[in-house]
Design an enzyme around this catalytic site. Structure first.
Site, mmCIF file in Angstrom:
data_model
loop_
_atom_site.group_PDB
_atom_site.id
_atom_site.type_symbol
_atom_site.label_atom_id
_atom_site.label_comp_id
_atom_site.label_asym_id
_atom_site.label_seq_id
_atom_site.Cartn_x
_atom_site.Cartn_y
_atom_site.Cartn_z
ATOM 1 N N SER A 175 -42.956 -25.554 -20.809
ATOM 2 C CA SER A 175 -43.833 -26.665 -20.448
ATOM 3 C C SER A 175 -43.905 -26.917 -18.950
ATOM 4 O O SER A 175 -44.762 -27.682 -18.498
ATOM 5 C CB SER A 175 -43.375 -27.945 -21.154
ATOM 6 O OG SER A 175 -43.565 -27.817 -22.547
ATOM 7 N N GLU B 185 0.803 -1.219 0.000
ATOM 8 C CA GLU B 185 0.000 0.000 0.000
ATOM 9 C C GLU B 185 0.840 1.277 0.000
ATOM 10 O O GLU B 185 0.412 2.287 -0.548
ATOM 11 C CB GLU B 185 -0.932 0.008 1.226
ATOM 12 C CG GLU B 185 -2.015 -1.050 1.204
ATOM 13 C CD GLU B 185 -3.051 -0.804 0.120
ATOM 14 O OE1 GLU B 185 -3.335 0.371 -0.164
ATOM 15 O OE2 GLU B 185 -3.563 -1.784 -0.454
#
Length: 708
Positions: free
Chosen positions: A370, A105
């Site tokens: 169906s 970071e």
């Protein structure tokens, strides 16, 4: 006589001021620029400082009440809201834990005053070369300032305020204190705030016990917690964690030997996160919690109906068939399983929760094909038909609409049971026209279909958009003796101390289907599985019934099947409503259903499909279904040819019927996906998910890549 000389200097012979030396000019203009620069900075910071948050709230945590969701056996499913653990002591953590965050970071964390001009310049150059934002220049201190005080809005005002607050933090606290604040307040995903909560959530251990690989995984999460989740996105998380390990090695935080060990040692992720697809279920419940108890003002525990073991079985079955049939265009799937009282035991809302949070099991409306026909035939049975009633499969025209069968041919005279088993379109359309499509719509609505039901002729063949959860609820009445159910997922809501806030009433929905229609319909739907279009869903030794559904151009495929007191509805298709390649209800959906039910049925110890309410006096049992299904040879529903040559309207539902598919054979490589939950037992467990190294050679990114 010479006049006075102004300006404090000697005038030259012509009475003019002497010219400044270069040093004097530099000093003069430097002073001017400094004054104006100071004025600009004062105005600039005065403007942007207006509206800065009160920094006295630094140690106050704006904590929303947490909601903890448990499965029906008490095992943790998820926690929503803020989850925080006691702050971790930086001195008690292994050195490589905070170092992992600094390495990935903010490598220059110990050498900048809160912002890093070098890093910002590097990010600007990189982004300009890429033509888009690919790298950020924020320091760890800036991220802390944003997390503590600011909104995530991306604008100039917020960025300047972030810089100002970062400098303030650096002036007020030591680097060690800033790092401790950062690790204890940052969000790691899965509802965990802070390194201690994240360690407990992901690994069931204290942050003091984190390994090098686990520390790298958590550090990698911060870039995007959902995108790099080790549960839902294990490969992506592994790649990101490898990047962190590379940075740690380059920074001298770990040795090459430590890195090598980290990339070869499997990471065990807590089983409480093993069923990430259950997040669709939690999202569904999350919408209803406030309707049951109002806006939460205190922590709550929600006891749900979900069974994590069945949920895991559903996830495995869905994942296996999606991987198997992706070449046929099967991109998405949804599954809902209910017990006989409407309790949701498993729910899959899509292929990947991380990629899409849209819940197809609840919120999608797709044509039923169906799979809608049982409502047609139940209405017919209630009008006096029986399974042995003779019907005729022949060309039929209703208005200007002429339905056709999947095979393109016609069989002639048959029993109603044969028509159901073979999903004969002409018979379904004719029967619905004779008994009245409004009667069919009333039956579907009575059993729980919530969406609009049109009365156009194609309705009989499934030109009705329904959700999987509605289909499961409607079929549940066939499985439980004819009682209507309302699907639900919350049994009880209480506080962590045990005070009950909400208790589900066990009141049922009442009898919706009487006999003999219920018995007749169950006989015919059993025939779909034993000798019709749903043969691939049959499970030896089990009392199974169900119905396939396939819409025009293979855009949607369904299988809804059940046994005594347990039903599951499965849908497959694409989100953009384009066609799959020849996928019918008897193929991918039936395979998912069967894979799920084979794992679920031994755990459920279900009974045969119940007979329902008493029969009327003098009722005689019909011929066995096996006799009623005989006489059709290979079965009209078999896929024996191509499509009808004549074009059809793709909006008219399932115009072709459902071809029967053979039961799938075990495929090479059958088994659970890469993320493998250990077999969960009833009740809370501290088992885990092992994401092992692959058996294949490692890719050549660098010598060694971290795998999960």
């Amino acid at each position: 006589m010479a006049g006075p000389v102004y300006g404090g200097g000697q005038a030259d012979d012509g009475g003019r001021r002497p010219r400044r030396t270069p040093f004097q000019r530099l000093l003069y203009w430097g002073t001017v620029l400094a004054v104006w620069g100071l004025i600009f900075l004062v105005v600039f910071f005065a403007v942007f400082a207006r509206g800065l948050p009160d920094t006295s709230s630094l140690y106050e945590v704006d904590r929303q009440p947490s909601i903890t969701y448990l499965d029906r056996n008490g095992a943790l499913i998820a926690t929503r809201g803020t989850q925080q653990a006691p702050p971790a002591d930086l001195d008690a953590l292994p050195d490589y834990v905070p170092a992992a965050f600094i390495a990935i970071e903010d490598r220059r964390f110990y050498h900048h005053p809160g912002f890093d001009p070098v890093g910002m310049a590097r990010a600007i150059v990189t982004n300009m070369r890429a033509g888009r934002v690919v790298q950020g220049g924020s320091t760890l201190t800036q991220q802390l300032a944003k997390n503590l005080f600011l909104t995530p809005d991306q604008n100039m005002r917020r960025k300047v305020q972030e810089l100002m607050l970062a400098v303030w933090l650096e002036l007020k606290f030591t680097k060690k204190e800033i790092l401790a604040l950062y690790l204890n307040r940052v969000y790691f995903g899965a509802g965990a705030y802070g390194i201690e909560a994240a360690s407990q959530r992901y690994f069931d251990k204290s942050a003091r016990q984190l390994t090098v690989g686990e520390a790298a995984l958590l550090a990698g999460l911060l870039k995007a917690p959902s995108r790099y989740s080790p549960v839902s996105e294990s490969e992506r998380a592994a790649t990101r964690a490898t990047v962190v390990l590379n940075e740690m090695e380059e920074a001298g935080v770990i040795t090459p030997a430590q890195r090598e060990q980290a990339v070869t040692q499997p990471v065990i992720v807590s089983r409480t996160l093993a069923t990430q697809h259950a997040q669709y279920f939690i999202d569904w419940l999350d919408k209803s919690i406030r309707g049951l108890v109002g806006e939460p003002t205190e922590d709550m525990v929600v006891e749900t109906t979900l069974d994590l073991t069945l949920q895991t079985a559903a996830e495995r079955s869905v994942r296996r068939i999606l991987d198997r049939d992706k070449g046929k265009g099967v991109e998405q799937a949804a599954l809902v399983a209910l017990d006989g009282d409407g309790r949701v035991r498993a729910m899959i809302g899509g292929a990947s929760y991380a990629d899409s949070q849209f819940n197809r099991a609840v919120d999608a409306r797709r044509q039923a094909g169906s799979a809608f026909k049982p409502f047609v035939y139940l209405a017919a049975l209630e009008a006096g038909y029986t399974p042995s009633t003779q019907v005729v499969d022949q060309p039929v025209t209703i208005g200007n609409w002429s339905p056709r069968n999947y095979s393109g041919g016609y069989v002639g005279q048959m029993t109603l049971a044969q028509a159901v088993a073979q999903s004969t379109n002409t018979v379904a359309a004719s029967v619905a026209d004779q008994i009245g499509r409004d009667s069919v719509a009333r039956v579907a609505r009575r059993l729980g279909i919530q969406s609009r039901i049109g009365l156009e002729p194609a309705m009989a063949l499934g030109a009705v958009e329904v959700s999987p959860i509605d289909m499961a609820a409607a079929y549940d009445a066939f499985a439980n003796g004819g009682r209507r159910v309302e699907p639900y997922g919350v049994s009880r809501i209480r506080t962590p101390q045990g005070r009950v806030i909400y208790q589900r009433s066990e009141a049922g929905g009442g009898q919706s289907i009487n006999n003999p229609p219920l018995t007749y319909l169950n006989q015919m739907l059993k025939g779909v599985v034993t000798g019709g279009t749903g043969r691939s869903a049959a499970i030896g030794g089990r009392d199974i019934a169900g119905k396939t559904g396939t819409t025009s151009d293979y855009k949607d495929a369904w299988f809804v099947g059940y046994t005594g007191g347990f039903v599951a509805a499965v849908w497959t298709g694409k989100d953009d409503n384009t066609a799959m390649r020849g996928v019918t209800g008897g193929a991918a959906p039936a395979a998912i259903w069967r894979g799920f039910m084979e794992a679920a049925l031994p755990r459920l110890a279900v009974q045969p499909i119940p007979g329902g309410p008493p029969m009327p006096d003098g009722w005689q049992a019909p011929d066995p279904v096996g006799d009623l299904l005989s006489g059709l040879g290979g079965g009209m529903g078999d896929e024996v040819g191509g499509q009808p040559s004549e074009p059809v309207d793709p909006n008219e539902g399932d115009l072709y019927g459902d071809p029967a598919e053979p039961a799938p054979q075990p495929q090479p490589g059958y088994g659970p996906p890469v993320v493998r939950p250990t077999s969960p037992q009833p009740g809370p467990s501290r088992g885990g998910v092992e994401i092992p190294p692959p058996s294949r050679p490692e890719p050549e990114r660098r010598p060694g890549t971290m795998f999960f």
